[in-house]
Write a protein that holds these residues in place. Sequence first.
Motif, PDB file in Angstrom:
ATOM      1  N   ASP A 169       2.425   1.684  -3.409  1.00 50.94           N
ATOM      2  CA  ASP A 169       1.414   2.171  -4.357  1.00 50.94           C
ATOM      3  C   ASP A 169       1.168   3.663  -4.165  1.00 50.94           C
ATOM      4  N   SER A 170       1.116   4.055  -2.886  1.00 49.08           N
ATOM      5  CA  SER A 170       0.835   5.473  -2.648  1.00 49.08           C
ATOM      6  C   SER A 170       2.045   6.337  -3.031  1.00 49.08           C
ATOM      7  N   LYS A 208       2.235  10.962 -18.334  1.00 49.80           N
ATOM      8  CA  LYS A 208       1.410  10.502 -17.206  1.00 49.80           C
ATOM      9  C   LYS A 208       0.114   9.843 -17.705  1.00 49.80           C
ATOM     10  N   ASP A 237       0.835  -1.207   0.000  1.00 48.77           N
ATOM     11  CA  ASP A 237       0.000   0.000   0.000  1.00 48.77           C
ATOM     12  C   ASP A 237       0.867   1.254   0.000  1.00 48.77           C
ATOM     13  N   ILE A 248      -0.877   5.942 -17.019  1.00 47.90           N
ATOM     14  CA  ILE A 248      -2.082   5.604 -16.233  1.00 47.90           C
ATOM     15  C   ILE A 248      -3.013   4.695 -17.037  1.00 47.90           C
ATOM     16  N   ARG A 268      -2.196   2.677 -19.437  1.00 43.36           N
ATOM     17  CA  ARG A 268      -1.608   1.349 -19.647  1.00 43.36           C
ATOM     18  C   ARG A 268      -1.588   0.528 -18.349  1.00 43.36           C
ATOM     19  N   ILE A 269      -1.082   1.138 -17.278  1.00 36.54           N
ATOM     20  CA  ILE A 269      -0.874   0.379 -16.039  1.00 36.54           C
ATOM     21  C   ILE A 269      -2.149   0.254 -15.201  1.00 36.54           C
ATOM     22  N   TYR A 270      -2.831   1.367 -14.986  1.00 40.99           N
ATOM     23  CA  TYR A 270      -3.979   1.327 -14.081  1.00 40.99           C
ATOM     24  C   TYR A 270      -5.280   0.948 -14.782  1.00 40.99           C
ATOM     25  N   LYS A 271      -5.421   1.380 -16.051  1.00 44.06           N
ATOM     26  CA  LYS A 271      -6.669   1.061 -16.750  1.00 44.06           C
ATOM     27  C   LYS A 271      -6.527  -0.158 -17.653  1.00 44.06           C
ATOM     28  N   ASP A 272      -5.311  -0.676 -17.722  1.00 47.70           N
ATOM     29  CA  ASP A 272      -5.022  -1.900 -18.476  1.00 47.70           C
ATOM     30  C   ASP A 272      -5.459  -1.799 -19.944  1.00 47.70           C
ATOM     31  N   SER A 281       2.094   6.643  -6.818  1.00 47.50           N
ATOM     32  CA  SER A 281       1.119   7.568  -7.399  1.00 47.50           C
ATOM     33  C   SER A 281       1.597   9.022  -7.251  1.00 47.50           C
TER      34      SER A 281
END
Lengths: 46, 193
Positions: free
Chosen positions: B127-128, B142, B124, B146, B148-152, B131
């Motif tokens: 991750d924080s 950025k 955690d 985002i 690619r990695i977070y929204k896949d 970000s």
Amino acid sequence: MEKIYSEEDVCKLHKSSPETIKFLLDYSKSLQVVEYKKFTFEQHLN
Amino acid sequence: MELQMEDSVLVKQYVDGDEKALEVLINRHNQKISSFIYSKVLDKDITEDIFQDTFIKVIKTLKKGSYSEEGKFLPWVMRIAHNLIIDHFRKNKRMPKFEGSEDFNIFSVIKDDKLNAEKQLIKDQIDSDLSLLIEELPEDQKKVLIMRIYKDMSFKEISENTGVSINTALGRMRYALINLRKIVDRNNIVLTN
């Protein structure tokens, strides 16, 4: 001779622990039942 | 000679707010009720659990004023315990428990995928931190990172979404990662679990 009695001691006397009893008494002290019209509310006070 | 107060009197005192009366009732019947439960479930811990649940029901019913005194406090509590014992066996039948044996432990074959509490805390934190680092990147990089990695999202989807070619999206992703590494090195940040 054939063993006809159970191997588990089902007749053993057992007592719940003082911790469990303390928990129940604390639970009871913290629980309040409030009635409002047709509704019954349970609330726990800390 | 010690006079023993009747259960019905204690129940009334408890309903009227005397918490001490409950203690007397529990202690008076502890052995009978616990032994009864134990004789059915043959397990000390389960006995404690069922004993506890039994008295939680007793307490709730008494406090709600739904108990009608007919001089049968103990049989009533025993009936509650009996019903909870039946519930316990029903539940176990629905969800059979396999505990393994001395030479075979099921948990050596089946692993829990979840991280332990300490590793989860570290994750955690990483991750924080990450970000916050991403916030330092130029806007276009950025955005791609985002997506690619977070929204896949695939690079094709990213290119459609941002209105740039796939190659540009790939390039931005590459620069985003290079820049992230630079920020990490510059600030001596450790991002490992």
